[in-house]
Design a protein around this motif. Structure first.
Motif, PDB file in Angstrom:
ATOM      1  N   ASP A  63     -30.824 -18.095   5.125  1.00 12.28           N
ATOM      2  CA  ASP A  63     -31.905 -17.120   5.312  1.00 12.28           C
ATOM      3  C   ASP A  63     -31.375 -15.838   5.942  1.00 12.28           C
ATOM      4  OD1 ASP A  63     -31.449 -18.686   7.588  1.00 12.28           O
ATOM      5  OD2 ASP A  63     -33.321 -18.050   8.495  1.00 12.28           O
ATOM      6  N   MET A  72     -29.894 -13.788   3.088  1.00 20.67           N
ATOM      7  CA  MET A  72     -30.878 -13.119   2.247  1.00 20.67           C
ATOM      8  C   MET A  72     -31.566 -11.989   3.007  1.00 20.67           C
ATOM      9  SD  MET A  72     -30.412 -14.285  -0.519  1.00 20.67           S
ATOM     10  CE  MET A  72     -31.299 -14.649  -1.944  1.00 20.67           C
ATOM     11  N   TRP A  89     -31.572  -8.182   1.673  1.00 25.99           N
ATOM     12  CA  TRP A  89     -32.806  -7.545   1.218  1.00 25.99           C
ATOM     13  C   TRP A  89     -33.416  -6.623   2.259  1.00 25.99           C
ATOM     14  CZ3 TRP A  89     -34.887  -7.365  -3.573  1.00 25.99           C
ATOM     15  CH2 TRP A  89     -34.367  -8.250  -4.519  1.00 25.99           C
ATOM     16  N   LYS A  90     -33.349  -7.024   3.540  1.00 26.35           N
ATOM     17  CA  LYS A  90     -34.079  -6.243   4.545  1.00 26.35           C
ATOM     18  C   LYS A  90     -33.207  -5.251   5.293  1.00 26.35           C
ATOM     19  CE  LYS A  90     -37.487  -9.807   4.950  1.00 26.35           C
ATOM     20  NZ  LYS A  90     -37.954 -10.968   5.702  1.00 26.35           N
ATOM     21  N   VAL A  91     -31.888  -5.360   5.187  1.00 27.42           N
ATOM     22  CA  VAL A  91     -31.035  -4.381   5.865  1.00 27.42           C
ATOM     23  C   VAL A  91     -30.313  -3.500   4.850  1.00 27.42           C
ATOM     24  CG1 VAL A  91     -29.128  -4.036   7.458  1.00 27.42           C
ATOM     25  CG2 VAL A  91     -30.723  -5.903   7.841  1.00 27.42           C
ATOM     26  N   ILE A 125     -30.669   2.878   0.171  1.00 27.63           N
ATOM     27  CA  ILE A 125     -31.547   3.939  -0.344  1.00 27.63           C
ATOM     28  C   ILE A 125     -31.544   5.130   0.607  1.00 27.63           C
ATOM     29  CG2 ILE A 125     -33.926   4.498  -0.944  1.00 27.63           C
ATOM     30  CD1 ILE A 125     -34.237   1.641  -1.920  1.00 27.63           C
ATOM     31  N   VAL A 126     -31.619   4.854   1.916  1.00 27.15           N
ATOM     32  CA  VAL A 126     -31.606   5.936   2.906  1.00 27.15           C
ATOM     33  C   VAL A 126     -30.291   6.711   2.819  1.00 27.15           C
ATOM     34  CG1 VAL A 126     -31.559   6.434   5.374  1.00 27.15           C
ATOM     35  CG2 VAL A 126     -33.254   4.853   4.465  1.00 27.15           C
ATOM     36  N   PRO A 178     -32.642  -1.218   2.005  1.00 28.99           N
ATOM     37  CA  PRO A 178     -33.203   0.018   2.573  1.00 28.99           C
ATOM     38  C   PRO A 178     -32.127   0.988   3.059  1.00 28.99           C
ATOM     39  CG  PRO A 178     -34.179  -1.910   3.612  1.00 28.99           C
ATOM     40  CD  PRO A 178     -33.139  -2.404   2.699  1.00 28.99           C
ATOM     41  N   LEU A 183     -27.517  -5.354  -5.880  1.00 28.32           N
ATOM     42  CA  LEU A 183     -28.390  -4.194  -5.675  1.00 28.32           C
ATOM     43  C   LEU A 183     -27.794  -3.271  -4.624  1.00 28.32           C
ATOM     44  CD1 LEU A 183     -31.891  -5.841  -5.552  1.00 28.32           C
ATOM     45  CD2 LEU A 183     -31.006  -4.342  -7.307  1.00 28.32           C
TER      46      LEU A 183
END
Lengths: 344, 122
Positions: A314, A317, A321-323, A329-330, A326, A164
């Protein structure tokens, strides 16, 4: 000779050369990895077979060919053989859309130095690199071994997560060029307009995702030796094991070639046109520039492997996903905004 | 345009051929001396306990379901990205605002997923 036959022969010749160079480079990337790791750990590394151990890769291939092919009784025989085929197929056919040079004139004929000049090059690369997940997952499942299953599961989750981020990073480049053709993307990076300067955030996302996609350190959860023995290829031996090994290094080289193409100007050799050289010499210099940049990124992959410790699962992941998602997209929205303001 | 895909077909055939030949090569060249211990599942030298066909963590399913959702969102952005620079200025602004709305909706779903703890790994 009819025109279509000549084109077919040219294509076959290009495939033969590219695959020949790629497979030779794979063998010597293994050697490079062993030598560089030895140097970094103050060891000597392979030095017995031939001068400086240069024949080591050849001997290794022969050894693996002569080994017994063991398929465990509990394994699913068909899928067990299918998995390495998928892995190596993905690694060998992604190179088709990478332009390794501009056109070269041989016997009065302009030959484009790219196997397949398709107008959806970027999508072809992304699609094939996602197929790579099947090789790892199917080998992990079909072996019917707990280590393999865990390795396969972990790395499939990891690869799809980072895919992604990779897709989003490439999207920003597509936005800037308005084209999915890799050749156009390279041509728009003439001189010093490299995307690494224009897209620094996308570049960092892409290179991290590339490390995760190829299952290299610091994201090598597919084969975390200390906990999973050898991960998804625990139950593989002889040439099937060799194919996984080959696929890993071929993926590293192809990824390096794609990083070069998308972010480091591909075959662009800055200011080569102002030197007053003959067109053929310029073409050759551009191919050499492409090879040199790709080699740098291959070395970078090896360098990272022996420098950075492995992440925790963890952390991996969360980072994906969290860094990176986003951030991707930014980065895309900001790129769009800047392009919009430049047009107005 | 379809001719430009012929090289891709060729390279796929050649790669499959290379892979199939190599998979069968060691079966032809190598020895075949099977025995019960050699063919049993490897488990660090212990007798294998059960099989690997068991339940595993639901987190992996969550990640793959979320991947499908978000990957489709990324795929929706590709046609926009290709045509953005070719629009006339007024349409560029219009399409950019549409994409902003799309991304905001995407982020609402994204924060819902995070708050629900679908991506917690501990």
């Amino acid at each position: 000779m009819p025109e279509w036959l000549i084109n077919l022969l040219i294509t076959l010749a290009k495939i033969a050369v590219v695959h020949g160079v790629l497979l030779t480079c794979v063998a010597y990337t293994v050697y490079l990895e062993r030598k560089v790791s030895a140097f970094m750990q103050d060891r000597i590394g392979p030095n017995r077979v031939g001068p400086f151990g240069l024949l080591q890769p050849l001997v290794d291939v022969v050894k693996l060919l002569m080994k017994e092919d063991i398929v465990p009784v509990n394994a699913n025989r068909f899928v067990h053989s299918l998995a390495p085929i998928i892995s190596i197929l993905v690694a060998l056919s992604t190179i088709a859309v990478v332009p390794f040079g501009n056109t070269i004139n041989i016997a009065g004929r302009d030959i484009q130095l790219q196997i397949a000049d398709v107008n959806v090059g970027v999508l072809y690369f992304l699609a094939l690199s996602s197929l790579g997940v099947y090789g790892v997952t199917l080998s992990g499942w079909s072996s019917n071994n707990k280590y393999s299953l865990l390795g396969g599961l972990r790395s499939s989750a990891q690869m799809i997560s980072y895919e992604l981020a990779m897709g989003l990073a490439v999207l920003a480049i597509v936005l800037m060029n308005g084209s999915l053709e890799l050749d156009t993307i390279v041509k728009n990076q003439a001189g010093w307009h490299w995307n690494v300067i224009l897209q620094p955030v996308g570049f960092i996302i892409f290179i991290t995702a590339a490390l995760a996609e190829t299952n290299r350190h610091p994201f090598d959860f597919a084969e975390a030796e200390q906990e999973l023995v050898a991960g998804y290829h625990t139950e593989y031996s002889s040439m099937k094991f060799a194919l996984f090994f080959l696929a890993e290094y071929a993926n590293v080289i192809v990824m390096s070639a794609v990083i070069t193409t998308l972010y480091c100007g591909g075959w662009q050799f800055p200011f080569v046109h102002s030197m007053g050289l003959s067109p053929t010499l310029i073409s050759i210099l551009q191919v050499l520039a492409f090879c040199a940049k790709t080699f740098f990124w291959v070395f970078f992959f090896v360098w990272i492997r022996w420098t950075i410790p492995r992440f925790r699962y963890d952390q991996l992941m969360n980072l994906g996903w969290k860094v990176f998602i986003p951030l991707g997209i930014v980065n895309l929205v900001v790129t769009g905004l800047v392009l919009l303001l430049m047009k107005h | 345009m379809i001719e430009s895909y012929i090289p891709i077909m060729l390279i796929l055939f050649i790669s499959v051929g290379f892979a199939v030949v190599n998979v069968n090569m060691s079966w032809i060249l190598g020895p075949t001396r099977p025995n019960r211990e050699k063919l049993s599942t490897y488990e660090s030298g212990m007798e294998p306990v059960g099989t690997a066909r068991e339940k595993f963590s639901v987190k992996y399913y969550m990640v793959s379901v979320l991947f499908i959702l978000f990957d489709i969102e990324v795929v929706f952005l590709y046609p926009w990205a290709v045509s953005f620079m070719n629009f006339e200025p007024a349409k560029m602004v219009y399409s950019f605002i549409s994409v902003i709305i799309f991304v905001v909706i995407l982020f609402i779903g994204y924060f819902y997923v995070i708050k629900k703890g679908a991506l917690k790994w501990d």
